[in-house]
Design a protein around this motif. Structure first.
Motif, PDB file in Angstrom:
ATOM      1  N   LEU A  37     -11.126  78.024  50.316  1.00  0.00           N
ATOM      2  CA  LEU A  37     -11.041  79.291  49.595  1.00  0.00           C
ATOM      3  C   LEU A  37     -12.384  80.018  49.636  1.00  0.00           C
ATOM      4  O   LEU A  37     -12.449  81.216  49.927  1.00  0.00           O
ATOM      5  CB  LEU A  37     -10.620  79.024  48.145  1.00  0.00           C
ATOM      6  N   MET A  38     -13.455  79.302  49.360  1.00  0.00           N
ATOM      7  CA  MET A  38     -14.782  79.931  49.328  1.00  0.00           C
ATOM      8  C   MET A  38     -15.251  80.320  50.726  1.00  0.00           C
ATOM      9  O   MET A  38     -15.823  81.404  50.912  1.00  0.00           O
ATOM     10  CB  MET A  38     -15.783  78.981  48.660  1.00  0.00           C
ATOM     11  N   GLN A  39     -15.009  79.469  51.696  1.00  0.00           N
ATOM     12  CA  GLN A  39     -15.421  79.779  53.067  1.00  0.00           C
ATOM     13  C   GLN A  39     -14.747  81.039  53.592  1.00  0.00           C
ATOM     14  O   GLN A  39     -15.356  81.806  54.345  1.00  0.00           O
ATOM     15  CB  GLN A  39     -15.089  78.607  53.988  1.00  0.00           C
ATOM     16  N   GLN A  40     -13.509  81.247  53.205  1.00  0.00           N
ATOM     17  CA  GLN A  40     -12.736  82.367  53.729  1.00  0.00           C
ATOM     18  C   GLN A  40     -12.958  83.660  52.960  1.00  0.00           C
ATOM     19  O   GLN A  40     -12.367  84.685  53.290  1.00  0.00           O
ATOM     20  CB  GLN A  40     -11.240  82.008  53.708  1.00  0.00           C
ATOM     21  N   MET A  41     -13.814  83.621  51.922  1.00  0.00           N
ATOM     22  CA  MET A  41     -14.087  84.837  51.135  1.00  0.00           C
ATOM     23  C   MET A  41     -15.594  85.093  51.060  1.00  0.00           C
ATOM     24  O   MET A  41     -16.185  85.070  49.975  1.00  0.00           O
ATOM     25  CB  MET A  41     -13.511  84.708  49.727  1.00  0.00           C
ATOM     26  N   PRO A  42     -16.241  85.356  52.171  1.00  0.00           N
ATOM     27  CA  PRO A  42     -17.690  85.591  52.137  1.00  0.00           C
ATOM     28  C   PRO A  42     -18.076  86.836  51.350  1.00  0.00           C
ATOM     29  O   PRO A  42     -19.241  86.989  50.976  1.00  0.00           O
ATOM     30  CB  PRO A  42     -18.048  85.734  53.624  1.00  0.00           C
ATOM     31  N   MET A  43     -17.110  87.708  51.077  1.00  0.00           N
ATOM     32  CA  MET A  43     -17.414  88.932  50.330  1.00  0.00           C
ATOM     33  C   MET A  43     -17.612  88.663  48.844  1.00  0.00           C
ATOM     34  O   MET A  43     -18.108  89.515  48.113  1.00  0.00           O
ATOM     35  CB  MET A  43     -16.296  89.960  50.527  1.00  0.00           C
ATOM     36  N   SER A 100     -10.211  69.481  46.595  1.00  0.00           N
ATOM     37  CA  SER A 100     -11.556  69.834  47.068  1.00  0.00           C
ATOM     38  C   SER A 100     -11.499  70.583  48.398  1.00  0.00           C
ATOM     39  O   SER A 100     -12.226  71.562  48.601  1.00  0.00           O
ATOM     40  CB  SER A 100     -12.406  68.568  47.232  1.00  0.00           C
ATOM     41  N   SER A 101     -10.638  70.139  49.309  1.00  0.00           N
ATOM     42  CA  SER A 101     -10.485  70.841  50.590  1.00  0.00           C
ATOM     43  C   SER A 101      -9.998  72.265  50.361  1.00  0.00           C
ATOM     44  O   SER A 101     -10.455  73.208  51.027  1.00  0.00           O
ATOM     45  CB  SER A 101      -9.496  70.087  51.482  1.00  0.00           C
ATOM     46  N   GLY A 112      -2.589  76.857  52.672  1.00  0.00           N
ATOM     47  CA  GLY A 112      -2.721  77.337  54.037  1.00  0.00           C
ATOM     48  C   GLY A 112      -3.664  76.454  54.831  1.00  0.00           C
ATOM     49  O   GLY A 112      -4.588  75.855  54.274  1.00  0.00           O
ATOM     50  N   ILE A 113      -3.436  76.352  56.116  1.00  0.00           N
ATOM     51  CA  ILE A 113      -4.281  75.564  57.019  1.00  0.00           C
ATOM     52  C   ILE A 113      -4.511  76.361  58.294  1.00  0.00           C
ATOM     53  O   ILE A 113      -3.869  77.389  58.524  1.00  0.00           O
ATOM     54  CB  ILE A 113      -3.616  74.224  57.367  1.00  0.00           C
ATOM     55  N   ASP A 114      -5.407  75.874  59.128  1.00  0.00           N
ATOM     56  CA  ASP A 114      -5.662  76.514  60.416  1.00  0.00           C
ATOM     57  C   ASP A 114      -4.581  76.068  61.399  1.00  0.00           C
ATOM     58  O   ASP A 114      -4.826  75.305  62.337  1.00  0.00           O
ATOM     59  CB  ASP A 114      -7.057  76.124  60.926  1.00  0.00           C
ATOM     60  N   VAL A 130      -7.140  87.145  47.739  1.00  0.00           N
ATOM     61  CA  VAL A 130      -8.023  88.311  47.809  1.00  0.00           C
ATOM     62  C   VAL A 130      -7.405  89.471  47.041  1.00  0.00           C
ATOM     63  O   VAL A 130      -8.068  90.136  46.230  1.00  0.00           O
ATOM     64  CB  VAL A 130      -8.290  88.707  49.285  1.00  0.00           C
ATOM     65  N   GLN A 131      -6.128  89.709  47.276  1.00  0.00           N
ATOM     66  CA  GLN A 131      -5.437  90.803  46.597  1.00  0.00           C
ATOM     67  C   GLN A 131      -5.380  90.557  45.087  1.00  0.00           C
ATOM     68  O   GLN A 131      -5.603  91.471  44.278  1.00  0.00           O
ATOM     69  CB  GLN A 131      -4.027  90.954  47.160  1.00  0.00           C
ATOM     70  N   LEU A 132      -5.101  89.315  44.697  1.00  0.00           N
ATOM     71  CA  LEU A 132      -5.003  88.995  43.270  1.00  0.00           C
ATOM     72  C   LEU A 132      -6.341  89.157  42.568  1.00  0.00           C
ATOM     73  O   LEU A 132      -6.424  89.711  41.467  1.00  0.00           O
ATOM     74  CB  LEU A 132      -4.488  87.571  43.100  1.00  0.00           C
ATOM     75  N   TYR A 133      -7.413  88.687  43.197  1.00  0.00           N
ATOM     76  CA  TYR A 133      -8.751  88.858  42.615  1.00  0.00           C
ATOM     77  C   TYR A 133      -9.052  90.344  42.392  1.00  0.00           C
ATOM     78  O   TYR A 133      -9.582  90.746  41.349  1.00  0.00           O
ATOM     79  CB  TYR A 133      -9.810  88.265  43.532  1.00  0.00           C
ATOM     80  N   GLU A 134      -8.739  91.154  43.383  1.00  0.00           N
ATOM     81  CA  GLU A 134      -9.019  92.585  43.278  1.00  0.00           C
ATOM     82  C   GLU A 134      -8.192  93.224  42.158  1.00  0.00           C
ATOM     83  O   GLU A 134      -8.705  94.014  41.358  1.00  0.00           O
ATOM     84  CB  GLU A 134      -8.739  93.270  44.616  1.00  0.00           C
TER      85      GLU A 134
END
Length: 472
Positions: free
Chosen positions: A25-31, A19-20, A262-264, A457-461
């Motif tokens: 994932l969604m937070q980091q892809m606002p586009m 869930s985290s 990945g984490i902050d 992001v690259q894979l989605y594109e």
């Protein structure tokens, strides 16, 4: 792009773990716009959410495994070839994505199918072919309970998306495979743990399943996983060991890919560590559920007490995911007279706790690539972890890395080894500090949020373009 995220038993109703990862994932892809398809064991509503949904979530479709999802439909006459297709698929003869239209609209509702001659003949022939000698009625109901959720899910109303991304095989992978077939969109699969192996471990220990039927259930979940591997355009996992297992279980080698969590790490590495204390301060960032084996952690605390090591153990994580297990853990703490040493503090802001810990523990009996371990490493805290999932890889590093170990790896369900390693941290403070520095360097080098987001992001594109970029 509208991305469908299929999850099972997690977001947005369960916190931590997968869930985290989904939330990040969604937070980091606002586009991008996200549609959540959440498969849960029972009906849930928005009042049960454990997360505030990001603004780019356009909808949540919740599918309960014990609730009828099917649209009213009338069975159609099937050809002998179609009957054989259904039999072959349901007896695990082969994976076959073209079976979905038959199961979605041609066989009628699940109740109609289970009352049909086709289903009766299917169960009868399977019973005979397997050489079953037990109750036919029990065998018949096993088949019903196995395929009722499958048909309900396949006949459910699902959102339109441009790309479907499943966080597991199993039922989530089944839904994603069907959406790919139905909507002609790319399908990306990310496995955190190996779903079919996890279900196999659970089934081998399940008292509610007659021993004669266990192998059938195990084959069923492996069949669903193979279906997802075949249908997915990309089969991703988080670390090397899992990728090897996926290949062994039938995932095509050309689809395999590793994208670590990945984490902050930058923010966590900036936390100011507190100076050592005469008391060994032990932390655990963990959901209080059986698979995390909190009881072994508590038994390790008792051994530490008997070794006359002064310590405090703070267990941080939600207590409401398995109320009965949480009560059992609290009862064990009282029974072992550890109320002055072991504290279950619930869900907290870990950043306010991490700087004080001398060591963190993870005692799970199954894991993927735990974010909690990465977060502690980034904050400079060394670890004692069980040898499950990616834990050994995180602590010891991969062959090409220049960094040393970040703690110790022990066998699962071994309270004494955990206690002995914790005792080492009490007696070797300077060496322990070096282990923490190693882990922090590793987290900063390989496990930052921006690295993992960039790859997706690259894979989605790439997949969006491959399936017709004009759509997105």
């Amino acid at each position: 792009m509208r991305i469908g995220l299929v999850v099972e038993g997690s977001y947005p109703y369960v916190s931590g773990g997968v869930s985290s990862w989904v939330h990040m994932l969604m937070q980091q892809m606002p586009m991008h716009e996200f549609e959540i398809i959440s498969i849960m064991p029972k009906p849930m509503t928005s009042s049960d959410y454990k997360y505030t949904l990001p603004d780019n979530v356009s909808g949540v479709t919740t599918l309960a495994l014990n609730q009828k999802q099917a649209r009213p439909s009338r069975p159609r006459a099937l050809t002998p070839e179609q009957n054989q297709q259904i039999k072959t698929w349901m007896t695990f003869g082969q994976v076959n994505q073209s079976i979905y239209p038959l199961l979605e609209s041609s066989i009628g509702t699940p109740e109609q199918f289970f009352s049909s001659r086709l289903f009766y003949d299917l169960v009868t022939s399977s019973y005979e072919e397997e050489g079953q000698a037990g109750s036919f009625i029990d065998y018949f109901w096993m088949w019903r309970s196995m395929y009722a959720p499958v048909l309900d899910l396949l006949q459910a109303d699902l959102p339109q998306v441009d790309l479907i991304h499943s966080a597991a095989t199993g039922y989530a992978g089944l839904i994603a495979s069907a959406i790919k077939e139905r909507q002609h969109v790319p399908f990306i699969l990310t496995e955190h743990g190996i779903y079919s192996r996890e279900r196999e471990e659970e089934l081998l220990q399940a008292a509610w399943i007659p021993s004669d039927f266990r192998s059938h259930w195990i084959r069923f979940f492996h069949h669903l996983s193979q279906e997802a591997y075949r249908a997915a355009d990309d089969v991703i996992t988080l670390f090397d060991r899992n990728s090897e297992l996926q290949a062994q279980l039938g995932a095509p080698a050309e689809k395999l890919r590793i994208i670590p969590n990945g984490i902050d790490a930058t923010a966590l590495s900036a936390l100011t560590r507190q100076p050592p204390s005469p008391v060994l301060r032990i932390g655990a960032i963990v959901r209080v559920v059986p698979i995390k084996d909190i009881k072994t952690m508590i038994h390790a605390a008792k051994i530490l007490q008997e070794m006359f090591i002064p310590f405090e153990m703070t267990i941080m994580g939600p207590l409401d995911e398995d109320d009965e297990y949480a009560e059992e853990c609290m009862g064990l703490i009282r029974q072992l007279d550890l109320e002055q040493e072991v504290f279950l503090v619930g869900k907290v802001d870990i950043r306010s706790y991490l700087p004080q810990f001398d060591v963190c523990l993870l005692t799970s009996i199954s894991e993927g690539q735990p974010l909690a371990v990465l977060e502690g490493m980034a904050a400079g805290v060394p670890w004692v972890v069980t040898d499950v999932g990616a834990c050994a890889e995180l602590i010891n590093g991969r062959s090409f890395e220049p960094f040393g170990p970040a703690g110790f790896v022990v066998p699962p369900v071994n309270a004494r080894r955990i206690a002995e390693r914790c005792s080492w941290f009490y007696h070797n403070r300077e060496d322990a500090r070096k282990l923490g520095e190693n882990g922090q360097a590793r987290a900063l080098a390989y496990y930052r949020t921006e690295q993992f987001i960039s790859e997706y992001v690259q894979l989605y594109e790439e997949r969006g373009v491959a399936y017709g970029g004009h759509r997105v």
